[in-house]
Design a protein around this motif. Structure first.
Motif, PDB file in Angstrom:
ATOM      1  N   HIS A 100      -7.892 -26.619  41.075  1.00 52.08           N
ATOM      2  CA  HIS A 100      -7.603 -26.192  39.719  1.00 52.08           C
ATOM      3  C   HIS A 100      -7.694 -27.323  38.711  1.00 52.08           C
ATOM      4  O   HIS A 100      -8.415 -27.186  37.719  1.00 52.08           O
ATOM      5  N   HIS A 102      -2.392 -19.801  41.922  1.00 48.23           N
ATOM      6  CA  HIS A 102      -2.916 -18.544  41.364  1.00 48.23           C
ATOM      7  C   HIS A 102      -4.238 -18.149  42.037  1.00 48.23           C
ATOM      8  O   HIS A 102      -4.722 -17.053  41.819  1.00 48.23           O
ATOM      9  N   HIS A 103      -4.799 -19.069  42.820  1.00 45.46           N
ATOM     10  CA  HIS A 103      -5.970 -18.675  43.606  1.00 45.46           C
ATOM     11  C   HIS A 103      -5.570 -18.023  44.922  1.00 45.46           C
ATOM     12  O   HIS A 103      -6.413 -17.604  45.689  1.00 45.46           O
TER      13      HIS A 103
END
Ligand code: HEA
Ligand code: HEA
Ligand code: CUA
Ligand SMILES: [Cu+2]
Lengths: 241, 573, 192
Positions: free
Chosen positions: B270, B319-320
């Motif tokens: 990220h 969030h992945h």
């Protein structure tokens, strides 16, 4: 919006679609506003002969509005979206409503094995029904699923349910769904799992009560009918991992 | 002293006993000059873009016309498809976006923009490029080994990536990993060089807030990279051992944990997207100020939002992994942090839009690219919100919606940003002007076809198309009416886009040789690189400049012209 | 090698010499690498209480001795720095050689330890604890080795009173390698 393309075949499908709609509207508004100002300025402030650009440092209070306004507005809408998102998430992933039945989903390179509980509605008994690449469920019944993988990561995804869950070797991951439409829908493997990832398709067949009962009856292994009380560990195929 | 180094470079051409070829090799392959190293990175990046573009052409043809024999490639098997996608993703991020935006621009611009003659560690700089080149060679080589190139996606999740029994690429997988690891080493060395150079070698008078935004952004990006890549380097060593000597770090049956890799990967992955975002944002800041003759709106705010984005980016990685089997309570926390990151990014975007206000805007080619970056990136940014919200990501995760989201961020960064930078700094780099008309033809062709590729992908994703699938005919719900047409549309648009890149390449190389001669400061910009000659000689400046003001004093009421170079003493204003 | 020094290398806006600044950034990037290894190890360790039976088979005494060796070598690095401050290159070089000797001792002890453990069947692949053990210590050992090689070059220059500022820089790096070991030792050998 998604419902125009794809049926909402589970109880939470509509919640997820509504969340997506909410985000589209709130974020869409800010997106359009930003683009409107952006194109507006480009058109309005084109270079003109003899007209000098203004000198604005953007450091004083009044000018800083350009920054603080988006700041608080974004914060406000973020909070709104977060609340809506977490409510849906809680419902789909963090609560387990009382189950009418439990199915086990075993994935491997590159096939799905679905273990249905059979007539006695219990897993790991002799009358379990195992199918490959076909999951049979009954409409309006709440199902728990137990997701297991035999080799690499896979992911159990049913777009019509708006449901997705990765499978991890060595673990059993639980979840739930409650179908609300009859019919057949795609099951996809959505985590890359090697060469066959692209053909790792299955179908979920949602039947009404009568059809489902008929299917169970027709497919339940014979042993179950002869010795209905056979203990699980006598049956080679029924062992849990 | 400066004249001494300048002379050393000058003397080269008159070198009586120097052989010509040796001079060429020395000048372009063994040089420690930051500008040459910048070019090396840039041209390697452009070459790798051809590979990234070719792979995407091959696999998108397969998606549009399953089973066809793709001209120039042949039939795309399932194995080929996975390898092509993996290579495309890895190449575009690690061998195009990173080298062009960070290494090429960083190397070329940093010494010029802070007014000194080179990097502080020129030889480490050269080494950094050589390692980078080696990494590219290793990656390309992995296509030709037994079993073919790695096909486990650029995220390389184990156990698939850890065991040849699963991925069927016994040589390709370790080679891919080694290539990526070497690339990391190259960028760590480069980053240390950038950071120390900017900290220690700024021109006299150049205070912290007189540094151009693009330099700041490259520095912040380098620090972000350095701070986030460590765990993945550790993870890469572990994965390499799993692949080659048979350890079980990521093998659950032997006490390992496959999800650990995901954490290590995304803890880097990220921040990495902001590592490439920030330099592109910096490029845009330079260009929109010059071509709207405006001071950058709230310079310090831009800095703070960049730093804020960087800091926040360390707290959003999961969030992945919302549906990857992590504790569902964690998803709530990461959903909150993810959405919060929209605040600094939104501020940055609004600051740029505000900069246009009251300007005197000239739509030159670089300016068109810079503006297009803002407009297109917004689409990528806002669609990130759909994914950051945990509830809707259950549906969108690993669909083409995600693909469209990140191409609306990555394409603007890697290509729109690079085109902006190249067209803007071309006169400085090569002393020639690029052709404006063809530049605009290329611009419009690229922008229009780009949108025609990825808008359809949003719809396909919303209808359920999932990622890394070489043939959708196995999925009845994905073959409903209209869906295959959208896939074909995206592919055709891609071919148009690729065709327009030929215009760019021709324009680039033609202008390089035959272009109109560029003045020293054709855009009338303030920053120090325009004080040097076009192109700057070895040693850059005839006399190292002194700085008197910030980089964005355009249309200042006290200045004579509508620009006020950073090195111009106040008295002459 | 005749290498024209750019003026950039002579500037120092922060007041910190560029070489030292760079060493600090190198260390910053190394901290996160070791942080990644140790973080992963600790996560696993917490999830596997049975690893204590594995770690009981490490040779705590050898580890403790090596800790002592590294600390002593770090002391030599400090003394070398002091000598370099006084512009006494040959003396600094001598102390650096002692530091290198410390590193060598460390590696030799490690070699004995590892051969012994491998003989008893504890190899890189026998169990994830041992995988971590060899990977973490191996990565660290690699840094020790790299530090030693660089130090030899620095000492060779220092003997001729050249590039004395590098004595301090390599010393900082060596202290870092030492500190990493201070973390590794309890985590790999002692933690039960
Ligand atoms: C440089 C590239 C880049 C950038 C900048 C971003 C920016 C963002 N990304 Fe993206 N992302 C990727 C590259 C990038 N991403 C990649 C490569 C993947 C997939 C990797 C893979 O799986 O292969 C991915 C995947 C990805 C996921 C995982 C999806 C999944 O696999 O399920 C998520 C989820 O949260 C996400 C979120 C975000 C968010 C919230 C932002 C934010 O930074 C965006 C912030 C910007 C804005 C919001 C726009 C400006 C603001 C306004 C106009 C104000 C109005 C806004 C509000 C009111 C909220 N991204
Ligand atoms: C920087 C990142 C980047 C960029 C720019 C692109 C560019 C493009 N990408 Fe890619 N893509 C990824 C990163 C990127 N991609 C990643 C990370 C993945 C995930 C991989 C995975 O799942 O593992 C992915 C996956 C991916 C998929 C999904 C495959 C699948 O899941 O099955 C698709 C499908 O259409 C796609 C399409 C495209 C297209 C059409 C372009 C086009 O825009 C390409 C156009 C090409 C060119 C324009 C090149 C030629 C140009 C020049 C030579 C000009 C000179 C160059 C310079 C100035 C630098 N990409
Ligand atoms: Cu199984 Cu993808
Ligand atoms: Cu992300």
């Amino acid at each position: 919006m998604i419902e125009h393309y794809l049926e909402q075949a589970s109880t939470f499908a509509a919640d997820i679609d509504n969340l997506i709609l909410l985000i589209t509207v709130t974020v869409g508004f800010w997106f359009l506003l930003a683009q409107f100002l952006f194109f507006g300025f480009i058109l309005k402030f084109r270079a003109q002969e003899g007209k000098k650009a203004q000198y604005i440092s953007g450091e004083n209070k009044k000018e800083k509005r350009w920054v603080s306004l988006p700041h608080y507005a974004t914060l406000f809408f973020d909070v709104l979206i977060i609340i809506a998102a977490i409510r849906v998430w809680q419902d789909v992933k963090m609560t387990m409503p009382q189950a009418d039945s439990t199915v086990r989903i075993v994935v491997q390179q590159w096939a799905w094995t679905f273990v249905h509980p059979g007539p006695d509605n219990k897993l790991d008994t002799a009358d379990d029904i195992r199918t490959v690449d076909e999951l049979h469920v009954e409409k309006d019944k709440t199902y728990h699923f137990e997701l297991q993988s035999r080799d690499v990561l896979h992911s159990f995804s049913v777009p019509a349910f708006r449901l997705k869950q990765d499978a991890i070797p060595g673990r059993t991951i639980k979840g739930w769904f409650k179908p609300t439409l009859t019919g057949g829908f795609d099951i996809q493997c959505t985590e890359i799992c090697g060469i066959g990832h692209g053909i790792m398709a299955a179908r979920v067949l949602i039947e009404n009560a009568a059809d489902h009962a008929a299917w169970v009856k027709a497919n339940a292994p014979q042993v179950a009918a002869v010795t209905p009380t056979a203990p699980a560990d006598n049956v080679p195929t029924g062992g849990s991992r | 002293m400066s004249t001494a180094t300048a002379e050393a470079g000058h003397g080269h051409s008159h070198d009586a006993h120097g052989h010509h070829d040796e001079g060429f090799i020395k000048k372009y392959f063994w040089s420690t000059d930051h500008k040459i190293i910048g070019f090396q990175y840039m041209f390697t990046g452009m070459f790798m873009a051809l590979i990234g573009g070719f792979t995407v052409y091959a696999f998108r043809m397969q998606l549009a016309f399953p089973g066809m024999s793709v001209p120039g490639f042949g039939r795309v098997t399932a194995h080929d498809y996975n390898s092509l996608v993996t290579t495309h993703g890895s190449v575009m991020i690690f061998w195009v976006a990173m080298p062009v935006l960070i290494a090429a621009l960083g190397n070329y611009l940093i010494p010029l923009m802070i007014g000194c003659d080179d990097m502080v560690f020129p030889r480490i700089n050269r080494l950094s490029y050589q390692i980078f080149l080696l990494s590219a060679v290793v990656l390309i080589a992995s296509f030709f080994v037994e079993g073919g190139a790695f096909g486990g996606a650029w995220t390389a999740y184990p156990p698939l990536s850890a065991s040849a029994a699963y991925n069927l690429t016994p040589k390709g997988a370790p080679l891919w990993l080694i290539a990526v690891a070497l690339e990391f080493v190259a960028f760590l060395l480069g980053g240390i060089n950038f950071i120390t150079t900017v900290m220690n070698s700024r021109a006299p008078g150049m205070k912290m807030f007189d540094v151009p935004i693009v330099v700041w952004m490259i520095i912040i990006a380098s620090i972000l990279f350095m701070a986030s890549v460590g765990p993945l380097v550790a993870g890469a060593v572990m994965l390499l051992f799993d692949q080659t000597v048979g350890t079980g770090f990521f093998d659950p049956s032997r006490g390992g944990d496959p999800v650990l890799w995901q954490h290590l990967f995304w803890f880097f992955g990220h921040p990495e997207v902001y590592v490439v975002l920030l330099p592109a944002m910096g490029v845009v800041a330079e260009i929109i100020t010059v071509f709207s003759r405006k001071k950058l709106f709230a310079y310090k705010t831009v800095l703070y939002t960049a730093i804020g984005t960087g800091v926040l980016s360390f707290f959003v990685w999961a969030h992945h992994q919302f549906v990857a089997g992590i504790d569902p309570r964690m998803a709530n926390i990461f959903s909150v942090t993810t959405l919060l990151i929209s605040i600094p990014v939104a501020e940055m975007v609004f600051v740029y839009i505000a900069t246009l206000y009251g300007g005197s805007i000239r739509l030159t080619t670089p300016m068109l690219w810079a503006l297009a970056f803002i407009g297109e990136f917004l689409i990528g940014g806002v669609t990130g919100i759909f994914l950051g919200s945990s509830g809707s990501d259950i549906y969108f995760h690993d669909t083409y919606f995600v693909i469209a989201h990140f191409h609306y961020t990555f394409f603007p960064i890697a290509f729109i940003g690079s085109f902006a930078a190249i067209t803007y700094w071309f006169p400085k780099m090569f002393g020639k002007m690029m052709n404006e008309t063809w530049g605009k033809v290329h611009f419009w062709g690229t922008i229009v076809s780009f949108n025609f590729i990825f808008i359809p992908l949003f719809f396909l994703g919303a209808r359920g198309d999932h990622r890394r699938i070489y043939d959708y005919t196995h999925f009845p719900d994905l073959m409903r009416s209209g869906m295959q047409e959208l896939r074909v549309l995206a592919t055709l648009a891609l071919i148009v886009l690729l065709a327009f890149q030929v215009i760019f390449l021709v324009n680039f190389f033609y202008s390089l040789v035959k272009g109109k001669k560029a003045e020293q400061n054709p855009w009338k910009a303030n920053t120090l690189e325009w004080v040097a000659a076009s192109p700057p000689p070895h040693g850059n400046f005839p006399e190292l400049p002194t700085v008197y003001r910030g980089p964005y004093e355009y249309s200042h009421p006290e200045a004579r012209d509508d620009y006020w170079p950073q090195n111009q003493p106040p008295a002459t204003a | 090698m005749a290498f024209p020094r750019p003026i950039a290398t002579t500037r120092s806006v922060t007041g910190i010499p560029t070489g030292r600044l760079a060493v600090w950034w190198v260390i910053a990037s190394e901290i996160v690498i070791f942080g990644g290894v140790l973080g992963s190890y600790i996560m696993h360790r917490l999830g596997h209480s049975d690893w204590q039976y594995q770690s009981a088979n490490t040779n705590t005494w050898a580890g403790a001795f090596n800790t002592l060796v590294l600390l002593t070598s770090s002391l030599c690095a400090v003394l070398a720095h002091q000598a370099a401050e006084k512009k006494d290159g040959p003396k600094a070089a001598r102390f650096l050689m002692f530091t290198v000797l410390g590193g060598l001792t460390f590696l030799v002890v490690k070699a004995f330890e590892w051969t012994n453990e491998i003989k008893h069947g504890y190899t890189l692949t026998s169990n994830t604890f041992w995988s971590f053990y060899y990977t973490a210590a191996g990565l660290h050992g690699f840094h020790v080795l790299a530090g030693m090689v660089i130090m030899l070059f620095v000492a060779a220059d220092a003997r001729k009173n050249r590039e004395l500022q590098r004595v301090e820089n390599i010393g900082i790096y060596w202290h870092f390698v030492d500190v990493v070991w201070i973390f590794l030792f309890p985590l790999l050998y002692i933690a039960k």
